[in-house]
Each structure stands twice: as structure tokens, then as C-alpha cells.
Write a protein that holds these residues in place. Structure first.
Motif, mmCIF file in Angstrom:
data_model
loop_
_atom_site.group_PDB
_atom_site.id
_atom_site.type_symbol
_atom_site.label_atom_id
_atom_site.label_comp_id
_atom_site.label_asym_id
_atom_site.label_seq_id
_atom_site.Cartn_x
_atom_site.Cartn_y
_atom_site.Cartn_z
ATOM 1 N N LEU A 1 27.905 3.135 21.202
ATOM 2 C CA LEU A 1 28.817 2.007 21.349
ATOM 3 C C LEU A 1 28.975 1.726 22.834
ATOM 4 O O LEU A 1 29.101 2.654 23.640
ATOM 5 N N ILE A 2 28.974 0.468 23.205
ATOM 6 C CA ILE A 2 29.248 0.070 24.580
ATOM 7 C C ILE A 2 30.718 -0.337 24.647
ATOM 8 O O ILE A 2 31.150 -1.266 23.962
ATOM 9 N N HIS A 3 31.464 0.398 25.463
ATOM 10 C CA HIS A 3 32.918 0.211 25.559
ATOM 11 C C HIS A 3 33.215 -0.885 26.584
ATOM 12 O O HIS A 3 32.870 -0.763 27.761
ATOM 13 N N GLN A 4 33.875 -1.969 26.138
ATOM 14 C CA GLN A 4 34.151 -3.108 27.021
ATOM 15 C C GLN A 4 35.535 -3.051 27.672
ATOM 16 O O GLN A 4 35.873 -3.895 28.475
ATOM 17 N N ASN A 5 36.347 -2.072 27.267
ATOM 18 C CA ASN A 5 37.670 -1.836 27.870
ATOM 19 C C ASN A 5 38.520 -3.103 27.927
ATOM 20 O O ASN A 5 38.951 -3.544 29.012
ATOM 21 N N PRO A 6 38.802 -3.725 26.785
ATOM 22 C CA PRO A 6 39.552 -4.991 26.776
ATOM 23 C C PRO A 6 40.956 -4.885 27.353
ATOM 24 O O PRO A 6 41.451 -5.834 27.969
ATOM 25 N N LYS A 7 41.609 -3.737 27.175
ATOM 26 C CA LYS A 7 42.967 -3.570 27.706
ATOM 27 C C LYS A 7 42.974 -3.671 29.228
ATOM 28 O O LYS A 7 43.817 -4.355 29.819
ATOM 29 N N LYS A 8 42.009 -3.023 29.867
ATOM 30 C CA LYS A 8 41.926 -3.074 31.330
ATOM 31 C C LYS A 8 41.567 -4.476 31.803
ATOM 32 O O LYS A 8 42.052 -4.936 32.845
ATOM 33 N N GLN A 9 40.723 -5.168 31.037
ATOM 34 C CA GLN A 9 40.333 -6.529 31.404
ATOM 35 C C GLN A 9 41.556 -7.443 31.537
ATOM 36 O O GLN A 9 41.736 -8.120 32.550
#
Length: 345
Positions: free
Chosen positions: A297-305
Motif C-alpha cells: 500500500l502506498i500511504h498518502q498521509n491525508p491527515k498531514k496533507q
């Protein structure tokens, strides 16, 4: 000369949030004993004088920031974004920052148009949006610019004028990384399927960029003849589409899913020896990753975005800080072996 410490400086030195520092300095709101001790220790060390911070503020005006994003109740990928918004609200509200979220349906472009019209009428100081729909975003961004409303973007790397900032990943490189992982997993010159789920591919730049990167990697390989076929499917018809794919591609070895709905493909293929690469740490994806039905899985870190996007806007409005044009986050590769370290953080 003695350094004029800002709340941000003090927060970093104390290892707490800016909101916590503000509450300690102005004696308002609840602060834990541990946090209070940390902040007071820093304040004593730097001989902090409250009026120094007052001079560093641009003014005492209140600011309104609107966030426009997909509804997290309809797609769990966006739930961490909402959590990031709540953290930002708690941290920045004491600075006179009013942060207000608005939601749209990713399967209904009209909801995106309608919510942007609503926000435009509110005349906020700034807007942070997810530009999932290319044509509609370009038009609405121009409307915001005409109204002197600052616009920043997150998650979707859409190149358009009249926006201040993009926070997210390089989606083209993300696709290339997925391809490099796939090459390791499958036999040489095998058949690969790229699957886009739910969204209108022709109007979804994030899907297009991931596919371009994926294909570009294999195109540059010497002496290779991997057969890559792209499919689009609505969630309701995904199982029928997958049956069709397997019927016409008997030698399928790998599947690249360009969205967070990777688990829906893994659910169908768990009894087959198919390598799967997709996106995001949704609970369902994590379950299939642990069982080795999803390989990476590639983690896109939406919370940090979303938090970074808001932080840039807040510091620009309060302190006049320049907003960087682009803030690219690391492309994190997750498998069953390193999953726990990401979940713990």
C-alpha cells in the motif's frame, strides 16, 4: 540582541501545540499539568515577555478559512482529513481563525459545484480544496481569484493558475514507484491490469497521473514486453468487471488499483495468486495487507496533507509568511512487515 520568540518557537521548544502555548500565556482554557510545566519551563528560560508576541502578530483581525473536501461518511479515506481539520480548529481558534469544512460527493460533480458556489457567497479569506474534478475546479478557482480569495489545494496535484499552494504527493512518481514494486513481484513480461474505481477517469487528474507514472516506468524498461491494460469500474459493478477481466486475461499476474478502494479488488482475488498494489491505510486495506492478499500500500498521509495546508494559510494570514508553491510529502511504501510502525505513529 535578544531573540523575539513567537508562539510557534515556544511550542517547538516545549514540544506542545501552539494552541497550548496560547492558553498558558493568556490563562484561558484547560491545559494538562505536564504541558503547563513544559511551557512554563521554556518561558522562564527565554525570559518571555507577552508584549513581544503581540508585536509579531500582523493584526488582531479574525479570519475565515473554508475547506472543501469529499464527504468522509461516504469514503473512509477522507476521515483522517476531517480529524486533521478538527486538530487545526482546536489549535488555531484562539488566534481568531475560524475554520469551516464543507463536503461533496466524489460521484456527483454537481455537489462539488454547489458547495463551491455556497463558499464563494460566504467570501472567506482563504479556501483549501481537493480539486478532484479538473474542469470544474479550474472554473471555480478563477471565481475565487476574482473575489480576492486565496486558494490552496491538497491531495490532487492539479496544475492550475490562481492557486497558492499544493500539499500532497507527486502522483506521477507515486505511479512509478508502484510499477517498480510490481516488477519485483511478478514474472517478467507478465500481464498487468490498472483499475480505476468509481470516479470519472477523464476528469480525475490524480488517477491519470498515477497511471502515467506506472506506464512510464515499464515503457522505459529495456527488452520488456509487459502487457498493461486499463479498466474503469463503478463500485456497484466492480465484481462483474473483475470477472470480465479474468475471463479475457487468463495470465493476469498483477493489479494496480489507483484509489483507496484496493480492498474491494483483494476481496475478489484473495483465492487467486494475483499480486496487488494500491493506496492508503483504510481498515479494510490493512486487513487484507496483514493476510497478504494485498502486497503493498502506498500511504498518502491525508491527515498531514490537510493540516499542513491549513497551517500555511494560517501563518500567511496571521504573520504574512510566504506560502510555498508546492509541498510534496514522502511516498511511503507499506507492507505487512512495516505496517505496525505506521499504525503506532
Amino acid at each position: 540582541m535578544t531573540k523575539k520568540h513567537t508562539i510557534k518557537d515556544i511550542a517547538e521548544l516545549a514540544g506542545v501545540s501552539k494552541g497550548t502555548v496560547d492558553r498558558v500565556i493568556h490563562n484561558r482554557g484547560k491545559v494538562s499539568t505536564k504541558a503547563l510545566e513544559k511551557v512554563n519551563a521554556v518561558l522562564n528560560e527565554i525570559d518571555y515577555q507577552p508584549n513581544l508576541l503581540a508585536r509579531s502578530l500582523k493584526n488582531t483581525k479574525e479570519y475565515h478559512i473554508c475547506i472543501i473536501m469529499p464527504d468522509y461518511n461516504e469514503d473512509a479515506f477522507w476521515l483522517p482529513c476531517f480529524e486533521g481539520i478538527q486538530e487545526a480548529i482546536a489549535e488555531f481558534s484562539s488566534f481568531g481563525i475560524f475554520i469551516e469544512p464543507f463536503f461533496f460527493n466524489t460521484n456527483d460533480v454537481q455537489t462539488f459545484i454547489n458547495v463551491n458556489k455556497k463558499v464563494l457567497k460566504l467570501s472567506p479569506n482563504a479556501v483549501l480544496l481537493t480539486p478532484l474534478f479538473y474542469k470544474e475546479t479550474t472554473k471555480i478557482v478563477n471565481s475565487y481569484a476574482a473575489a480576492n480569495i486565496i486558494v490552496s489545494k491538497f491531495n490532487n496535484q492539479l496544475e492550475t493558475e490562481n492557486t497558492k499552494n499544493f500539499v500532497g504527493q507527486d502522483l506521477f512518481k507515486s505511479g512509478r514507484i508502484a510499477a517498480s514494486l510490481m516488477k519485483i513481484l511478478i514474472p517478467k513480461n507478465a500481464n498487468i491490469a490498472i483499475i480505476h474505481i468509481d470516479e470519472d477517469f477523464n476528469n480525475a487528474i490524480h488517477m491519470q497521473e498515477k497511471e502515467k507514472g506506472f506506464r512510464n516506468y515499464f515503457y522505459e524498461l529495456e527488452n520488456s514486453s509487459y502487457q498493461i491494460t486499463t479498466y474503469s469500474a463503478k463500485n456497484a459493478d466492480l465484481k462483474n468487471k473483475l470477472r470480465y477481466i479474468f475471463n479475457i486475461s487468463k495470465n493476469l499476474a498483477g493489479i494496480f488499483v489507483t484509489t483507496s478502494k484496493t480492498y474491494k479488488v483483494a476481496e475478489f482475488t484473495k483465492e487467486k495468486n494475483i499480486k496487488i498494489i494500491g493506496y492508503d491505510l483504510l481498515d479494510e486495506n490493512i486487513r487484507y495487507l496483514k493476510n497478504n492478499h494485498i502486497d503493498f500500500l502506498i500511504h498518502q498521509n491525508p491527515k498531514k496533507q490537510v493540516y499542513l495546508g491549513l497551517n500555511y494559510l494560517v501563518e500567511h494570514l496571521l504573520f504574512g509568511k510566504e506560502i510555498p508553491a508546492k509541498s510534496l510529502l514522502p511516498i511511503d511504501i507499506i507492507n505487512a512487515e512495516n505496517l505496525e510502525s505506521y499504525l503506532e505513529s
